[in-house]
Design an enzyme around this catalytic site. Structure first.
Site, PDB file in Angstrom:
ATOM      1  N   GLU A 299      89.325  79.718  -8.659  1.00  0.00           N
ATOM      2  CA  GLU A 299      88.799  79.648  -9.881  1.00  0.00           C
ATOM      3  C   GLU A 299      87.202  79.390  -9.965  1.00  0.00           C
ATOM      4  O   GLU A 299      86.936  78.439  -9.245  1.00  0.00           O
ATOM      5  CB  GLU A 299      89.571  78.413 -10.755  1.00  0.00           C
ATOM      6  CG  GLU A 299      88.950  78.448 -11.998  1.00  0.00           C
ATOM      7  CD  GLU A 299      89.736  77.242 -13.049  1.00  0.00           C
ATOM      8  OE1 GLU A 299      90.749  76.917 -12.876  1.00  0.00           O
ATOM      9  OE2 GLU A 299      88.859  76.900 -14.002  1.00  0.00           O
TER      10      GLU A 299
ATOM     11  N   GLU B 214      80.928  76.247 -19.119  1.00  0.00           N
ATOM     12  CA  GLU B 214      82.121  75.089 -19.617  1.00  0.00           C
ATOM     13  C   GLU B 214      81.556  73.947 -20.109  1.00  0.00           C
ATOM     14  O   GLU B 214      80.297  73.495 -19.725  1.00  0.00           O
ATOM     15  CB  GLU B 214      83.018  75.021 -18.327  1.00  0.00           C
ATOM     16  CG  GLU B 214      84.374  74.307 -18.955  1.00  0.00           C
ATOM     17  CD  GLU B 214      85.362  73.857 -17.684  1.00  0.00           C
ATOM     18  OE1 GLU B 214      86.573  73.843 -18.034  1.00  0.00           O
ATOM     19  OE2 GLU B 214      84.869  74.258 -16.682  1.00  0.00           O
TER      20      GLU B 214
END
Length: 324
Positions: A137, A142
């Site tokens: 990932e 974020e």
């Protein structure tokens, strides 16, 4: 005798991405309404336990949670309704690309990202083959609540760590990428570039985020909208061929493979944009984020006006792949 740390630094610097001259050819370009045909609107329960109800594309279009014209694509959380306690959560969006890419160069021209208390937006990629965390990932944008600095990170299976010293301007937060360690913290780097996340990013008109994934490294650059050093090929956003070079400057974050086998940890990835609310990170951080009083779920349920700025506004996303 030279220390082991010295050798680790030498190995890390061996993989300075701007020293390479690989050219990349445009593979895909998404702008405006292109997103409706190239991405899937997910409707499953949020795997990070957020207080959200991810809706399908038809519902999103009918309720103006997703809309576009020829130039801009927008997706957002609902900011009108009180959410009943028995509901799955506030209506929101999670989209996943149909296609997947391996070694590539992703250039995102972003005007606005979701901001505010209880929000947890992310622009990220994940293995199409899976199951997670197999295939890796890669988190590109974020953050949660009122954060002001973007966090880029990797999450992998076992035996993948990063050296402390790398060719980057960002601050190392963690070095172990193993998703099974420290509650899936992953190996993260916080940007030190001003206006890299949240309200600062939005008030400045956004900017460009470039992600270069190769067998040498994964590197992320961020250029604010008004930065004088934005490379021409980045500002243009729709070139036939792009060659990352020294004119790009030092990456905000770099992940190298001196202590992690790239081929066994990463395979072709789909691209995801999502906006969850509360959940494992934003919910746990809510009490100390300056967002109180009250708890995160009550805030999401009962203050719809708080989510007026909880939206993505994308000018374009362009994917380049290595030129043969």
């Amino acid at each position: 005798m030279l220390s082991q740390n010295f050798f680790s630094i030498l190995i890390a610097l061996k993989f300075i991405p701007t020293a390479l001259s690989q050219s990349y050819t445009q593979n895909a370009h998404f702008k405006g309404r292109d997103f409706f045909g190239a991405f899937n609107w997910e409707t499953f329960d949020d795997p990070t336990h957020g207080r959200v109800n991810f809706v399908d594309q038809g519902t999103a279009l009918n309720t103006n949670l997703s809309y576009a014209d020829n130039d801009v694509f927008i997706m957002r959380a609902d900011y009108h309704q009180i959410v009943p306690s028995y509901a799955r959560g506030r209506d929101s969006i999670r989209i996943t690309s149909h296609d997947a890419w391996g070694d590539s160069l992703l250039i995102l021209d972003l005007a606005h990202m979701p901001e505010g208390c209880a929000t947890w937006p992310a622009y990220w990629t994940i293995s199409k083959n899976g199951p997670w965390p197999q295939g890796g990932e890669m988190d590109i944008i974020e953050g949660v609540n009122l954060n002001s600095n973007n966090l880029a990170s990797l999450h992998t299976t076992t035996n993948c760590t990063m050296p402390q010293t790398r060719d980057q301007s960002g601050q190392v937060i963690s070095t172990n990428c193993d998703a099974a360690v420290n509650y899936n913290q992953g190996c993260g780097v916080a940007s030190t570039t001003p206006n890299s996340y949240g309200s600062g990013f939005n008030n400045n008109g956004g900017g460009w985020i470039a992600t270069w994934r190769s067998p040498n490294a994964i590197s992320h650059w961020f250029w604010p909208r008004n930065a004088p050093n934005v490379p021409d090929e980045i500002r243009q956003g729709d070139c036939g061929v792009v060659t990352p070079g020294d004119n790009w400057g030092t990456p905000d974050a770099t992940f190298v493979w001196s202590q992690c086998d790239y081929n066994s940890h990463f395979d072709p990835h789909q691209i995801i944009f999502d906006l969850t609310l509360c959940g494992d990170w934003a919910g746990n951080a809510f009490p100390t984020a300056g967002c109180g009083p009250g708890n995160c779920q009550d805030f999401v349920d009962n203050t719809p006006d708080a989510f007026q700025n909880a939206f993505w506004e994308i000018n374009s996303l362009t994917i380049y792949t290595p030129q043969s």
